[in-house]
Design a protein around this motif. Structure first.
Motif, PDB file in Angstrom:
ATOM      1  N   GLU A  17     -44.735  30.790   1.724  1.00  0.00           N
ATOM      2  CA  GLU A  17     -44.346  30.886   3.313  1.00  0.00           C
ATOM      3  C   GLU A  17     -44.279  32.355   3.582  1.00  0.00           C
ATOM      4  O   GLU A  17     -44.084  32.476   5.063  1.00  0.00           O
ATOM      5  N   ALA A  18     -44.054  33.280   2.888  1.00  0.00           N
ATOM      6  CA  ALA A  18     -43.714  34.549   3.245  1.00  0.00           C
ATOM      7  C   ALA A  18     -44.525  35.787   2.609  1.00  0.00           C
ATOM      8  O   ALA A  18     -44.846  36.813   2.964  1.00  0.00           O
ATOM      9  N   ASN A  19     -45.806  35.194   1.736  1.00  0.00           N
ATOM     10  CA  ASN A  19     -46.416  36.247   1.336  1.00  0.00           C
ATOM     11  C   ASN A  19     -45.986  37.459   0.585  1.00  0.00           C
ATOM     12  O   ASN A  19     -46.356  38.598   1.058  1.00  0.00           O
ATOM     13  N   ARG A  20     -44.876  37.079  -0.111  1.00  0.00           N
ATOM     14  CA  ARG A  20     -44.368  38.352  -0.803  1.00  0.00           C
ATOM     15  C   ARG A  20     -44.978  39.344  -1.656  1.00  0.00           C
ATOM     16  O   ARG A  20     -44.740  40.241  -1.818  1.00  0.00           O
ATOM     17  N   ALA A  21     -46.288  38.693  -2.157  1.00  0.00           N
ATOM     18  CA  ALA A  21     -46.920  39.528  -3.051  1.00  0.00           C
ATOM     19  C   ALA A  21     -47.769  40.431  -2.130  1.00  0.00           C
ATOM     20  O   ALA A  21     -48.686  41.264  -2.638  1.00  0.00           O
ATOM     21  N   ARG A  22     -47.797  40.281  -0.860  1.00  0.00           N
ATOM     22  CA  ARG A  22     -48.491  41.036   0.377  1.00  0.00           C
ATOM     23  C   ARG A  22     -50.159  40.913   0.036  1.00  0.00           C
ATOM     24  O   ARG A  22     -50.657  41.966  -0.379  1.00  0.00           O
ATOM     25  N   PHE A  23     -50.664  39.872  -0.033  1.00  0.00           N
ATOM     26  CA  PHE A  23     -52.092  39.420  -0.375  1.00  0.00           C
ATOM     27  C   PHE A  23     -52.911  39.413   1.384  1.00  0.00           C
ATOM     28  O   PHE A  23     -52.398  38.767   2.063  1.00  0.00           O
ATOM     29  N   PHE A  24     -54.144  40.367   1.113  1.00  0.00           N
ATOM     30  CA  PHE A  24     -54.936  39.864   2.295  1.00  0.00           C
ATOM     31  C   PHE A  24     -55.493  38.509   1.639  1.00  0.00           C
ATOM     32  O   PHE A  24     -56.095  38.597   0.439  1.00  0.00           O
ATOM     33  N   VAL A  25     -56.071  37.704   2.402  1.00  0.00           N
ATOM     34  CA  VAL A  25     -56.959  36.569   2.123  1.00  0.00           C
ATOM     35  C   VAL A  25     -58.398  36.717   2.819  1.00  0.00           C
ATOM     36  O   VAL A  25     -58.504  36.825   3.760  1.00  0.00           O
ATOM     37  N   ALA A  26     -59.230  36.713   1.928  1.00  0.00           N
ATOM     38  CA  ALA A  26     -60.905  36.719   2.251  1.00  0.00           C
ATOM     39  C   ALA A  26     -61.383  35.614   2.190  1.00  0.00           C
ATOM     40  O   ALA A  26     -61.584  35.049   1.057  1.00  0.00           O
ATOM     41  N   THR A  27     -61.650  34.764   3.246  1.00  0.00           N
ATOM     42  CA  THR A  27     -62.267  33.510   3.084  1.00  0.00           C
ATOM     43  C   THR A  27     -63.060  32.964   4.467  1.00  0.00           C
ATOM     44  O   THR A  27     -62.819  33.884   5.384  1.00  0.00           O
ATOM     45  N   ASN A  28     -63.914  32.235   4.245  1.00  0.00           N
ATOM     46  CA  ASN A  28     -64.638  31.685   5.312  1.00  0.00           C
ATOM     47  C   ASN A  28     -64.401  30.087   5.764  1.00  0.00           C
ATOM     48  O   ASN A  28     -64.929  29.579   6.448  1.00  0.00           O
ATOM     49  N   ASP A  29     -63.483  29.790   4.992  1.00  0.00           N
ATOM     50  CA  ASP A  29     -62.805  28.488   5.096  1.00  0.00           C
ATOM     51  C   ASP A  29     -61.957  27.961   6.295  1.00  0.00           C
ATOM     52  O   ASP A  29     -60.842  28.917   6.429  1.00  0.00           O
ATOM     53  N   GLY A  30     -62.541  27.601   7.255  1.00  0.00           N
ATOM     54  CA  GLY A  30     -61.711  27.459   8.654  1.00  0.00           C
ATOM     55  C   GLY A  30     -60.322  26.719   8.680  1.00  0.00           C
ATOM     56  O   GLY A  30     -59.262  27.411   9.173  1.00  0.00           O
ATOM     57  N   ALA A  31     -60.235  25.943   7.649  1.00  0.00           N
ATOM     58  CA  ALA A  31     -59.001  25.137   7.558  1.00  0.00           C
ATOM     59  C   ALA A  31     -57.923  26.187   6.922  1.00  0.00           C
ATOM     60  O   ALA A  31     -56.864  26.186   6.953  1.00  0.00           O
ATOM     61  N   VAL A  32     -58.521  27.228   5.755  1.00  0.00           N
ATOM     62  CA  VAL A  32     -57.573  28.015   5.020  1.00  0.00           C
ATOM     63  C   VAL A  32     -57.103  28.972   5.979  1.00  0.00           C
ATOM     64  O   VAL A  32     -55.800  29.362   6.287  1.00  0.00           O
ATOM     65  N   ARG A  33     -58.101  29.599   7.014  1.00  0.00           N
ATOM     66  CA  ARG A  33     -57.656  30.337   8.163  1.00  0.00           C
ATOM     67  C   ARG A  33     -56.563  30.020   8.969  1.00  0.00           C
ATOM     68  O   ARG A  33     -55.660  30.542   9.293  1.00  0.00           O
ATOM     69  N   ALA A  34     -56.738  28.741   9.351  1.00  0.00           N
ATOM     70  CA  ALA A  34     -55.596  28.089  10.381  1.00  0.00           C
ATOM     71  C   ALA A  34     -54.439  28.014   9.797  1.00  0.00           C
ATOM     72  O   ALA A  34     -53.540  28.243  10.344  1.00  0.00           O
ATOM     73  N   GLY A  35     -54.345  27.483   8.393  1.00  0.00           N
ATOM     74  CA  GLY A  35     -53.009  27.446   7.599  1.00  0.00           C
ATOM     75  C   GLY A  35     -52.421  28.720   7.662  1.00  0.00           C
ATOM     76  O   GLY A  35     -51.296  28.842   7.872  1.00  0.00           O
ATOM     77  N   LEU A  36     -53.078  30.010   7.198  1.00  0.00           N
ATOM     78  CA  LEU A  36     -52.432  31.133   6.965  1.00  0.00           C
ATOM     79  C   LEU A  36     -51.987  31.745   8.360  1.00  0.00           C
ATOM     80  O   LEU A  36     -51.292  32.605   8.472  1.00  0.00           O
ATOM     81  N   ASN A  37     -52.764  31.258   9.503  1.00  0.00           N
ATOM     82  CA  ASN A  37     -52.093  31.820  10.678  1.00  0.00           C
ATOM     83  C   ASN A  37     -50.537  31.419  11.023  1.00  0.00           C
ATOM     84  O   ASN A  37     -49.976  32.185  11.855  1.00  0.00           O
ATOM     85  N   ARG A  38     -50.284  30.453  10.327  1.00  0.00           N
ATOM     86  CA  ARG A  38     -48.921  30.083  10.485  1.00  0.00           C
ATOM     87  C   ARG A  38     -47.883  30.805   9.783  1.00  0.00           C
ATOM     88  O   ARG A  38     -46.571  30.624   9.644  1.00  0.00           O
ATOM     89  N   VAL A  39     -48.264  31.607   8.608  1.00  0.00           N
ATOM     90  CA  VAL A  39     -47.590  32.444   7.776  1.00  0.00           C
ATOM     91  C   VAL A  39     -47.389  33.842   8.341  1.00  0.00           C
ATOM     92  O   VAL A  39     -48.268  34.323   8.846  1.00  0.00           O
ATOM     93  N   ALA A  40     -46.305  34.405   8.601  1.00  0.00           N
ATOM     94  CA  ALA A  40     -46.040  35.577   9.502  1.00  0.00           C
ATOM     95  C   ALA A  40     -46.752  36.699   8.904  1.00  0.00           C
ATOM     96  O   ALA A  40     -47.365  37.619   9.437  1.00  0.00           O
ATOM     97  N   ALA A  41     -46.789  36.983   7.503  1.00  0.00           N
ATOM     98  CA  ALA A  41     -47.466  38.121   6.677  1.00  0.00           C
ATOM     99  C   ALA A  41     -48.623  37.799   5.861  1.00  0.00           C
ATOM    100  O   ALA A  41     -48.806  37.841   4.825  1.00  0.00           O
ATOM    101  N   ALA A  42     -49.626  37.080   6.707  1.00  0.00           N
ATOM    102  CA  ALA A  42     -50.895  36.657   5.984  1.00  0.00           C
ATOM    103  C   ALA A  42     -52.073  37.214   6.611  1.00  0.00           C
ATOM    104  O   ALA A  42     -52.965  36.299   7.323  1.00  0.00           O
ATOM    105  N   PRO A  43     -52.632  38.255   6.358  1.00  0.00           N
ATOM    106  CA  PRO A  43     -53.798  38.785   7.113  1.00  0.00           C
ATOM    107  C   PRO A  43     -54.960  38.355   6.354  1.00  0.00           C
ATOM    108  O   PRO A  43     -55.211  37.959   5.460  1.00  0.00           O
ATOM    109  N   VAL A  44     -56.084  37.826   7.313  1.00  0.00           N
ATOM    110  CA  VAL A  44     -57.226  37.176   7.105  1.00  0.00           C
ATOM    111  C   VAL A  44     -58.436  37.947   7.211  1.00  0.00           C
ATOM    112  O   VAL A  44     -58.356  38.456   8.266  1.00  0.00           O
ATOM    113  N   ILE A  45     -59.473  38.089   6.087  1.00  0.00           N
ATOM    114  CA  ILE A  45     -60.582  38.622   6.334  1.00  0.00           C
ATOM    115  C   ILE A  45     -61.721  37.409   6.149  1.00  0.00           C
ATOM    116  O   ILE A  45     -61.648  36.647   5.429  1.00  0.00           O
TER     117      ILE A  45
END
Length: 177
Positions: free
Chosen positions: A112-140
């Protein structure tokens, strides 16, 4: 002109995550099979260097056990992707033997909070959409023009705004005290 625009957007998005959420170099990146495969297909062998160039700083790229398992399950067409994935250190996701999909694994690792501060590199649209709801989840993600850092979503901006306002209110209270 287009390239300058992309760099400006990347810098702006990166500043949002470094200032609002405390991301710092070396940036930690979880790389999934979709982006790794797309990069290899596009002839980009050194994905770590490409991510470093995009973010303009040192990066540490990881895969998880679940991501490797998913790539392995995709069969011989993905043998090169599987080999490439072995070149990255494995982030211990704690799902060994659970047969979790890469998407579910990433969602759990980021949480919920990405405490480990990961960027996520993905081309999966569903994963990107899900991460957009997490406050601190940058997507590449990858386009035919190369890697891009996704601009913060509206939900991410609103949550960050709230955090900034609370910090400001706290500062004012301290000044008055």
């Amino acid at each position: 002109a287009m390239r300058l625009k992309k760099h400006k957007a990347t810098r702006r998005a990166l500043r949002f995550f470094t200032v609002r959420h405390g991301f710092h170099a070396p940036f930690k990146v979880i790389l999934d099979g979709t982006l790794l495969h797309a990069s290899l297909e596009a002839g980009q062998q050194d994905v770590e260097a490409a991510v470093g160039k995009l973010l303009g700083d040192r990066v540490r790229v990881f895969v998880t056990q679940c991501i490797r398992e998913e790539i392995r399950g995709l069969g011989p067409d993905f043998a090169q992707t599987l080999r490439a994935s072995r070149g990255f250190p494995c982030h211990k996701c704690g799902h060994a033997g659970q047969g979790l999909s890469a998407a579910a694994c990433i969602a759990d690792v980021v949480g919920e909070a990405n405490r480990a501060r990961f960027f996520v590199a993905t081309n999966d649209g569903a994963v990107r959409a899900g991460l957009n709801r997490v406050a601190a989840a940058p997507v590449i993600f990858r386009t035919p023009n190369g890697l891009q850092l996704q601009a913060p979503s509206e939900a991410q901006r609103q949550r960050a705004g709230g955090a900034a306002e609370r910090a400001e209110a706290r500062r004012l209270r301290e000044v008055q005290a």
